[in-house]
Enzyme design. Structure first.
Site: not given
Ligand code: C5P
Length: 400
Positions: A208, A277, A304-305, A335
């Site tokens: 991205n 994602d 999702d880290i 969120k």
């Molecule tokens: O759910 P979304 O991707 O919109 O959330 C964004 C937040 O979650 C950001 O802080 C991003 O660094 C973190 N994130 C993550 N691991 C993922 C997706 C998003 O840590 N797989």
């Protein structure tokens, strides 16, 4: 002792104002800084290295090719040692060298070799300061985030009156380090930044537009507020922050693994990375050949880290980001709850002048009991504001 624990590398170039620099060294030391001095050849015509050594308590460096000096503290080591590089006085010639990235003596080489911020206190004849070439160089250097202190207006050594006097040593000493209270002293901060890269086959990947600038600025800001910072970074094209441990990874899975290995010792976790994602279900071991008119790839969800960190038994204080194009507040708040975060910083990425890949950003920060808007600003400035806000919330949270 405002500058306690800070290393200031003072570069002196050949202007008459150099005679004031032993006083400047003393004023910096009085504020708690450790000072090392580098002089150019012409600076030595105006100020004695012996005097500078006596007041700084450290040997003065003047030569790039001096084997004894290099054995004691080599130029790269010196560049890494500095928290701040201050050039005072800086001549018109030195500004020009810096603009063009020359590295023909120790000081100009250090300017290229250091990741520390550079501050310049110019001193020259008023006509030289106002000359179009100098003004152009000033504009270029400011664009590169070099800070300028002065010059002051007034009577000059040559008898002219106008802009070009070096600021007084006390003023330079007061202003050289921005007001950065050590709000995060002794805290360990783990930050993710940049994009991730998900392999499709040995030659292709999806990613991205994240530049990593916001996460890197946050890492630098946390370090400047006294924290011990580890940055887990996806592939980016920007310089590493100064005095930050940077761990490079490529995919979301690698980022997840590296974060989980390091998070145990962290007080604060900031998820600033634009993590993919989804990733391709299978990374083919051979390059996919073009044969059919259509190509279908199947993607599966990445971990999702941020959410995984926030759901640990004993989680650090967590800050997440929400890049949204609509309903910014609503999505950010959901969120915050869903991922069990302590804070979330939301930016509206529908405006392409801010956010992704730009120098500036604007954020609204939410936490369970409140919110605060941080107006549009350079990411480095915004990062300091956000880290100060986080430090306050972190402290209040601990006292709850
Ligand atoms: O759910 P979304 O991707 O919109 O959330 C964004 C937040 O979650 C950001 O802080 C991003 O660094 C973190 N994130 C993550 N691991 C993922 C997706 C998003 O840590 N797989």
């Amino acid at each position: 002792m405002q500058y306690k624990g800070k290393n200031i590398l003072l570069g002196i170039t050949g202007g008459i104002a150099a005679y004031k620099t032993p006083d400047l060294v003393r004023k910096l030391i009085a504020k708690g800084a450790e000072v090392r001095v580098v002089v150019t050849d012409s600076a030595k015509e105006f100020v004695s290295p012996l005097a500078l050594q006596a007041v700084s308590g450290n040997p003065v460096s003047d030569n790039l090719l001096d084997k004894d000096a290099e054995a004691a503290m080599g130029h790269i080591e010196l560049a890494k040692w500095a928290d701040q590089l201050l050039i005072a006085p800086a001549t018109a010639n030195f500004m020009a060298k810096l603009t063009y990235g020359l590295a023909d003596d120790l000081l100009s080489t250090l300017c290229l070799a250091t990741a520390a911020p550079i501050t310049i206190a110019p001193a020259m004849n008023q006509q030289m300061w106002l000359a179009p070439a100098t003004q152009d160089n000033l504009a270029v250097l400011q664009k590169r985030n070099v800070r300028f202190l002065g010059p002051a207006q007034g009577e000059q050594a040559c008898g002219d009156v106008g802009p070009g006097r070096m600021l007084e040593p006390q003023d330079i000493a007061d202003l050289v380090l921005p007001d950065l209270p050590q709000l995060l002293f002794g805290r360990k901060v783990l930050i993710t930044a940049g994009p991730t890269r998900e392999d499709i086959d040995p030659v292709r990947y999806i990613t991205n537009h994240s530049s990593g600038k916001m996460g890197y600025a946050l890492a630098q800001a946390a370090q400047q507020l006294g924290a011990e910072v580890t940055l887990v970074s996806g592939p980016v094209n920007i310089p590493k922050p100064n005095k930050v441990k940077t761990l490079n990874i490529s995919s979301a899975e690698q980022m997840h693994e590296t974060v989980m290995q390091n998070v145990m010792h962290s007080d604060i976790f900031i998820g600033c990375a634009a993590v993919a994602d989804y990733k391709p279900l299978n990374r083919t071991s051979q390059k996919i050949k073009k044969s059919d008119q259509e190509l279908t790839l199947t993607f599966i969800k990445n971990p999702d880290i941020l959410s995984d960190v926030a759901h640990l038994d004993n989680p650090p204080f967590t800050l997440g980001f929400a890049a949204e194009t609509q309903n910014v507040k609503e999505y950010a708040l959901s969120k915050l709850q869903r991922k069990k975060l302590n804070m979330i910083a939301a930016n509206d990425v529908s405006d392409d002048k801010i956010g992704f890949n730009s120098e500036q950003n604007a954020l609204t920060v939410f936490w369970p009991e409140g919110e605060q808007k941080l107006e549009i600003a350079d990411k480095s400035i915004l990062a300091i504001q956000l880290m100060k806000l986080l430090a306050l919330r972190y402290k209040e949270n601990k006292n709850d």
